[in-house]
Design a protein around this motif. Structure first.
Motif, PDB file in Angstrom:
ATOM      1  N   PHE A  93       0.810  -1.103  -0.149  1.00  0.00           N
ATOM      2  CA  PHE A  93       0.199   0.258   0.077  1.00  0.00           C
ATOM      3  C   PHE A  93       0.823   1.268   0.066  1.00  0.00           C
ATOM      4  O   PHE A  93       1.947   0.918   0.218  1.00  0.00           O
ATOM      5  N   PHE A 128      -7.907   0.214   3.254  1.00  0.00           N
ATOM      6  CA  PHE A 128      -7.361  -0.904   2.578  1.00  0.00           C
ATOM      7  C   PHE A 128      -7.759  -2.192   3.522  1.00  0.00           C
ATOM      8  O   PHE A 128      -7.604  -1.783   4.812  1.00  0.00           O
ATOM      9  N   LYS A 136      -9.354  -2.631  -1.798  1.00  0.00           N
ATOM     10  CA  LYS A 136      -8.716  -1.243  -1.582  1.00  0.00           C
ATOM     11  C   LYS A 136      -9.429  -0.358  -2.253  1.00  0.00           C
ATOM     12  O   LYS A 136     -10.275  -0.760  -3.408  1.00  0.00           O
TER      13      LYS A 136
END
Length: 339
Positions: A29, A228, A238
């Motif tokens: 991420f 997320f 996400k």
């Protein structure tokens, strides 16, 4: 937007007498400068381990950050840092609000001294100057009579006030990134709302990037830009706030949303829970981690890991239901509210 933190293929394991627990299994991420993101999932899904890896707090042994993992901060891989660099990073560039303020605070030290420690270490302030700054921080997070409370011990504060002290410690050196690990756990809903408002206001005022870690999607509704969803050590979905709340694509996200009580429901309606338990990460499942608990599970879900399907620039989900050969399903519950 400028990416301040990028986590690529993060894998963290703990070596125990029973075997290797694969707590985080390839988490990726990013966080943009000044942005608030939320990592959401049940207890045990790997959220806190991910945050500890970012802070360099995975103790070895028994913990191990696997080779191939990357945590890039302003273009530099934190995993290559020396211990001295980690010490400068923690508190100075990145701070963390820990889950339980009662155990995170030192019971033998006055709260003012605990805030001042950061200021002395990272800003080079003298003791008196640091205490004066600590008073300003306590006042900033909404603690009344800050000039007197700065000389009190943690046990003299209520749960909500201790959490405010934790926020003051974390923000004392104006870090670039703030990690809030379950900041509202064990607090009543009124105090929860106050804590979330404090984080939101301080983020906007100081321009700090925030990583909010929680199991409660209701907590992130008014705070996170992107969400997320994590399960069994992996990212399963996400997307932006609107995409996750109004057009979720993964059955686990559906289950989390259904578990949030709605204000417009019949007061006699039974609360929804997610049946079953998370998988054993000593022997992770071959297919989808959520398969054994999913009412839409197909044979392929049990044997093959699902690919990631894209639904927009930010919106992705790893679920076989979106394969062209899978049966077509509508969202199994009603979403509501105005954007």
């Amino acid at each position: 937007m400028e990416k301040q933190l990028v986590v690529n293929n993060l894998k963290v394991s703990y070596h125990t007498y029973a075997g290797e627990v694969q707590s985080v299994r390839g988490m990726s991420f990013d966080v943009n400068k000044g942005e608030c993101i939320a990592i959401v999932g049940e207890s045990g899904c790997g959220k806190t381990v991910t945050s500890k890896a970012i802070m360099g707090l995975i103790q070895s042994p028994p913990g191990e950050v696997k080779k191939g993992s990357e945590i890039m901060f302003n273009g530099k891989n934190l995993l290559d840092y020396t211990e001295k660099q980690w010490e400068e990073f923690r508190g100075g560039e990145c701070s963390m609000i820990f889950q339980d303020a009662l155990t995170a605070l030192n019971p033998t030290m006055k709260v003012g001294k605990q805030i001042a420690e950061n200021l002395i270490a990272h800003r080079g302030m003298k003791k008196d100057e640091a205490i004066n700054e600590a008073i300003k921080m306590l006042d900033l997070v909404g603690i009344p009579n800050a000039d007197k409370r700065v000389h009190q011990y943690p046990h003299q504060f209520s749960g909500g006030m201790r959490q405010r002290v934790m926020i003051a410690i974390a923000l004392a050196c104006n870090p670039s990134i703030l990690i809030a690990d379950e900041p509202t756990t064990a607090l009543d809903v009124t105090i929860q709302a106050q804590i979330i408002d404090i984080i939101k206001n301080l983020q906007q005022k100081m321009g700090t990037s925030v990583i909010l870690i929680t199991h409660d999607l209701g907590v992130v509704a008014d705070l996170a830009n992107r969400i997320f969803v994590m399960y069994a050590g992996k990212l399963v979905e996400k997307g932006t706030f609107e995409e996750i709340f109004y057009s979720p694509k993964h059955p686990y996200t559906w289950a989390l949303l259904k578990a949030v009580p709605r204000l417009d429901n019949d007061e006699k309606e039974q609360l929804v829970s997610i049946h079953g338990t998370p998988p054993d990460l000593i022997a992770p499942p071959k297919g989808c981690g959520f398969a054994q608990r999913c009412q839409y599970c197909m044979q392929v879900c049990l044997t093959k890991e699902p690919p990631t399907f894209k639904f927009g620039e930010e919106h992705e989900a790893a679920c076989w239901l979106h394969h062209s050969m899978a049966p077509k399903l509508d969202l199994p519950f009603e979403v509501g509210g105005a954007l």
